[in-house]
Design a protein around this motif. Structure first.
Motif, PDB file in Angstrom:
ATOM      1  N   VAL A  73       0.844  -1.204   0.000  1.00  0.00           N
ATOM      2  CA  VAL A  73       0.000   0.000   0.000  1.00  0.00           C
ATOM      3  C   VAL A  73       0.874   1.246   0.000  1.00  0.00           C
ATOM      4  CG1 VAL A  73      -1.608   1.347   1.411  1.00  0.00           C
ATOM      5  CG2 VAL A  73      -2.015  -1.096   1.044  1.00  0.00           C
ATOM      6  N   ARG A  74       1.945   1.241   0.792  1.00  0.00           N
ATOM      7  CA  ARG A  74       2.854   2.396   0.842  1.00  0.00           C
ATOM      8  C   ARG A  74       3.505   2.625  -0.536  1.00  0.00           C
ATOM      9  NH1 ARG A  74       6.751   0.844   4.592  1.00  0.00           N
ATOM     10  NH2 ARG A  74       5.187   1.208   6.188  1.00  0.00           N
ATOM     11  N   ARG A  75       3.924   1.526  -1.183  1.00  0.00           N
ATOM     12  CA  ARG A  75       4.559   1.640  -2.498  1.00  0.00           C
ATOM     13  C   ARG A  75       3.568   2.196  -3.519  1.00  0.00           C
ATOM     14  NH1 ARG A  75       5.698  -3.635  -3.925  1.00  0.00           N
ATOM     15  NH2 ARG A  75       6.808  -3.788  -1.970  1.00  0.00           N
ATOM     16  N   ILE A  76       2.323   1.731  -3.481  1.00  0.00           N
ATOM     17  CA  ILE A  76       1.295   2.223  -4.411  1.00  0.00           C
ATOM     18  C   ILE A  76       1.002   3.696  -4.142  1.00  0.00           C
ATOM     19  CG2 ILE A  76      -1.148   2.029  -5.011  1.00  0.00           C
ATOM     20  CD1 ILE A  76      -0.814  -1.030  -4.570  1.00  0.00           C
ATOM     21  N   ARG A  77       0.944   4.081  -2.876  1.00  0.00           N
ATOM     22  CA  ARG A  77       0.700   5.487  -2.531  1.00  0.00           C
ATOM     23  C   ARG A  77       1.824   6.371  -3.072  1.00  0.00           C
ATOM     24  NH1 ARG A  77       1.650   6.386   3.236  1.00  0.00           N
ATOM     25  NH2 ARG A  77       3.676   6.965   2.460  1.00  0.00           N
ATOM     26  N   GLU A  78       3.068   5.917  -2.932  1.00  0.00           N
ATOM     27  CA  GLU A  78       4.214   6.693  -3.438  1.00  0.00           C
ATOM     28  C   GLU A  78       4.153   6.812  -4.959  1.00  0.00           C
ATOM     29  OE1 GLU A  78       7.560   4.583  -1.857  1.00  0.00           O
ATOM     30  OE2 GLU A  78       7.292   5.399   0.161  1.00  0.00           O
ATOM     31  N   GLN A  79       3.783   5.699  -5.638  1.00  0.00           N
ATOM     32  CA  GLN A  79       3.670   5.743  -7.101  1.00  0.00           C
ATOM     33  C   GLN A  79       2.563   6.697  -7.527  1.00  0.00           C
ATOM     34  OE1 GLN A  79       3.028   1.630  -8.054  1.00  0.00           O
ATOM     35  NE2 GLN A  79       5.203   1.096  -7.928  1.00  0.00           N
ATOM     36  N   SER A  80       1.475   6.691  -6.767  1.00  0.00           N
ATOM     37  CA  SER A  80       0.362   7.580  -7.075  1.00  0.00           C
ATOM     38  C   SER A  80       0.764   9.044  -6.890  1.00  0.00           C
ATOM     39  CB  SER A  80      -0.822   7.244  -6.175  1.00  0.00           C
ATOM     40  OG  SER A  80      -1.885   8.118  -6.401  1.00  0.00           O
ATOM     41  N   ALA A  81       1.503   9.306  -5.809  1.00  0.00           N
ATOM     42  CA  ALA A  81       1.961  10.678  -5.569  1.00  0.00           C
ATOM     43  C   ALA A  81       2.907  11.128  -6.680  1.00  0.00           C
ATOM     44  CB  ALA A  81       2.653  10.767  -4.213  1.00  0.00           C
ATOM     45  N   THR A  82       3.790  10.249  -7.104  1.00  0.00           N
ATOM     46  CA  THR A  82       4.734  10.581  -8.180  1.00  0.00           C
ATOM     47  C   THR A  82       3.962  10.849  -9.476  1.00  0.00           C
ATOM     48  OG1 THR A  82       6.456   9.218  -7.170  1.00  0.00           O
ATOM     49  CG2 THR A  82       6.726   9.730  -9.488  1.00  0.00           C
ATOM     50  N   ALA A  83       2.969  10.005  -9.761  1.00  0.00           N
ATOM     51  CA  ALA A  83       2.175  10.201 -10.985  1.00  0.00           C
ATOM     52  C   ALA A  83       1.420  11.530 -10.935  1.00  0.00           C
ATOM     53  CB  ALA A  83       1.210   9.035 -11.167  1.00  0.00           C
ATOM     54  N   SER A  84       0.908  11.896  -9.759  1.00  0.00           N
ATOM     55  CA  SER A  84       0.194  13.168  -9.613  1.00  0.00           C
ATOM     56  C   SER A  84       1.132  14.344  -9.867  1.00  0.00           C
ATOM     57  CB  SER A  84      -0.409  13.285  -8.216  1.00  0.00           C
ATOM     58  OG  SER A  84      -1.425  12.340  -8.049  1.00  0.00           O
ATOM     59  N   GLU A  85       2.336  14.240  -9.326  1.00  0.00           N
ATOM     60  CA  GLU A  85       3.323  15.314  -9.536  1.00  0.00           C
ATOM     61  C   GLU A  85       3.680  15.438 -11.012  1.00  0.00           C
ATOM     62  OE1 GLU A  85       6.654  14.421  -7.023  1.00  0.00           O
ATOM     63  OE2 GLU A  85       5.515  14.742  -5.189  1.00  0.00           O
ATOM     64  N   GLN A  86       3.797  14.279 -11.685  1.00  0.00           N
ATOM     65  CA  GLN A  86       4.168  14.303 -13.095  1.00  0.00           C
ATOM     66  C   GLN A  86       3.055  14.857 -13.977  1.00  0.00           C
ATOM     67  OE1 GLN A  86       5.217  10.217 -13.778  1.00  0.00           O
ATOM     68  NE2 GLN A  86       7.306  10.464 -13.009  1.00  0.00           N
ATOM     69  N   THR A  87       1.820  14.704 -13.573  1.00  0.00           N
ATOM     70  CA  THR A  87       0.721  15.234 -14.390  1.00  0.00           C
ATOM     71  C   THR A  87       0.362  16.668 -14.028  1.00  0.00           C
ATOM     72  OG1 THR A  87      -0.915  14.315 -12.866  1.00  0.00           O
ATOM     73  CG2 THR A  87      -0.327  12.974 -14.771  1.00  0.00           C
ATOM     74  N   ALA A  88       0.888  17.176 -12.915  1.00  0.00           N
ATOM     75  CA  ALA A  88       0.546  18.539 -12.489  1.00  0.00           C
ATOM     76  C   ALA A  88       1.066  19.568 -13.492  1.00  0.00           C
ATOM     77  CB  ALA A  88       1.107  18.812 -11.092  1.00  0.00           C
ATOM     78  N   ALA A  89       2.301  19.452 -13.915  1.00  0.00           N
ATOM     79  CA  ALA A  89       2.881  20.433 -14.846  1.00  0.00           C
ATOM     80  C   ALA A  89       2.163  20.402 -16.193  1.00  0.00           C
ATOM     81  CB  ALA A  89       4.377  20.183 -15.009  1.00  0.00           C
ATOM     82  N   PRO A  90       1.969  19.235 -16.813  1.00  0.00           N
ATOM     83  CA  PRO A  90       1.237  19.239 -18.088  1.00  0.00           C
ATOM     84  C   PRO A  90      -0.198  19.758 -17.935  1.00  0.00           C
ATOM     85  CG  PRO A  90       2.426  17.168 -17.858  1.00  0.00           C
ATOM     86  CD  PRO A  90       2.548  17.910 -16.569  1.00  0.00           C
ATOM     87  N   SER A  91      -0.836  19.475 -16.812  1.00  0.00           N
ATOM     88  CA  SER A  91      -2.207  19.971 -16.602  1.00  0.00           C
ATOM     89  C   SER A  91      -2.220  21.486 -16.514  1.00  0.00           C
ATOM     90  CB  SER A  91      -2.795  19.378 -15.307  1.00  0.00           C
ATOM     91  OG  SER A  91      -2.980  18.000 -15.442  1.00  0.00           O
ATOM     92  N   ALA A  92      -1.245  22.043 -15.833  1.00  0.00           N
ATOM     93  CA  ALA A  92      -1.157  23.504 -15.732  1.00  0.00           C
ATOM     94  C   ALA A  92      -0.896  24.103 -17.103  1.00  0.00           C
ATOM     95  CB  ALA A  92      -0.054  23.880 -14.742  1.00  0.00           C
ATOM     96  N   GLU A  93      -0.050  23.459 -17.880  1.00  0.00           N
ATOM     97  CA  GLU A  93       0.254  23.949 -19.226  1.00  0.00           C
ATOM     98  C   GLU A  93      -0.991  23.898 -20.096  1.00  0.00           C
ATOM     99  OE1 GLU A  93       2.373  25.532 -22.355  1.00  0.00           O
ATOM    100  OE2 GLU A  93       2.888  25.459 -20.233  1.00  0.00           O
ATOM    101  N   LEU A  94      -1.759  22.835 -20.015  1.00  0.00           N
ATOM    102  CA  LEU A  94      -3.003  22.731 -20.785  1.00  0.00           C
ATOM    103  C   LEU A  94      -4.013  23.814 -20.357  1.00  0.00           C
ATOM    104  CD1 LEU A  94      -3.660  18.877 -21.028  1.00  0.00           C
ATOM    105  CD2 LEU A  94      -3.208  20.443 -22.901  1.00  0.00           C
ATOM    106  N   ALA A  95      -4.093  24.058 -19.064  1.00  0.00           N
ATOM    107  CA  ALA A  95      -5.005  25.088 -18.577  1.00  0.00           C
ATOM    108  C   ALA A  95      -4.592  26.454 -19.124  1.00  0.00           C
ATOM    109  CB  ALA A  95      -4.998  25.097 -17.043  1.00  0.00           C
ATOM    110  N   ARG A  96      -3.283  26.728 -19.128  1.00  0.00           N
ATOM    111  CA  ARG A  96      -2.801  28.008 -19.639  1.00  0.00           C
ATOM    112  C   ARG A  96      -3.107  28.136 -21.144  1.00  0.00           C
ATOM    113  NH1 ARG A  96       1.124  29.934 -22.452  1.00  0.00           N
ATOM    114  NH2 ARG A  96       2.252  28.004 -22.698  1.00  0.00           N
ATOM    115  N   LEU A  97      -2.902  27.050 -21.892  1.00  0.00           N
ATOM    116  CA  LEU A  97      -3.192  27.065 -23.327  1.00  0.00           C
ATOM    117  C   LEU A  97      -4.696  27.248 -23.567  1.00  0.00           C
ATOM    118  CD1 LEU A  97      -0.819  24.259 -24.654  1.00  0.00           C
ATOM    119  CD2 LEU A  97      -0.615  26.735 -25.031  1.00  0.00           C
TER     120      LEU A  97
END
Length: 101
Positions: A73-97
């Protein structure tokens, strides 16, 4: 041939000695009974100890399974947090566009 009654005194055995032997036999029987009871109690205790050991072994195995599950569960939570961080920048870029369009 007829059998004549023979007194215990004829063999040098006093009537009191016969009573002592009977008393010793009774004491031996009582000791044997107490020993049997003690052995039964020890056997029952050994059975209980075996049951406790088996239960402890089962609990140990269950604790290991729980520990492994928590680690997953801890490993999955860490992977989920990493995935969220990785999608935050592209999501912000899409919002700006989207605002620019």
């Amino acid at each position: 041939m007829s059998t004549l009654p023979v007194s215990c005194c004829a063999y040098g055995i006093s009537p009191g000695a016969r009573l002592e032997r009977n008393g010793a036999a009774e004491q031996g029987t009582e000791r044997a009974e107490r020993l049997h009871d003690s052995l039964a109690a020890v056997t029952a205790l050994l059975v209980q100890l075996q049951q406790v050991a088996a239960a402890a072994e089962e609990q140990s195995a269950l604790a290991e399974i729980i520990s492994e599950s928590v680690t997953r569960v801890r490993r999955i939570r860490e992977q989920s947090a990493t995935a969220s961080e990785q999608t935050a920048a592209p999501s912000a870029e899409l919002a700006r566009l989207g605002v620019e369009l």
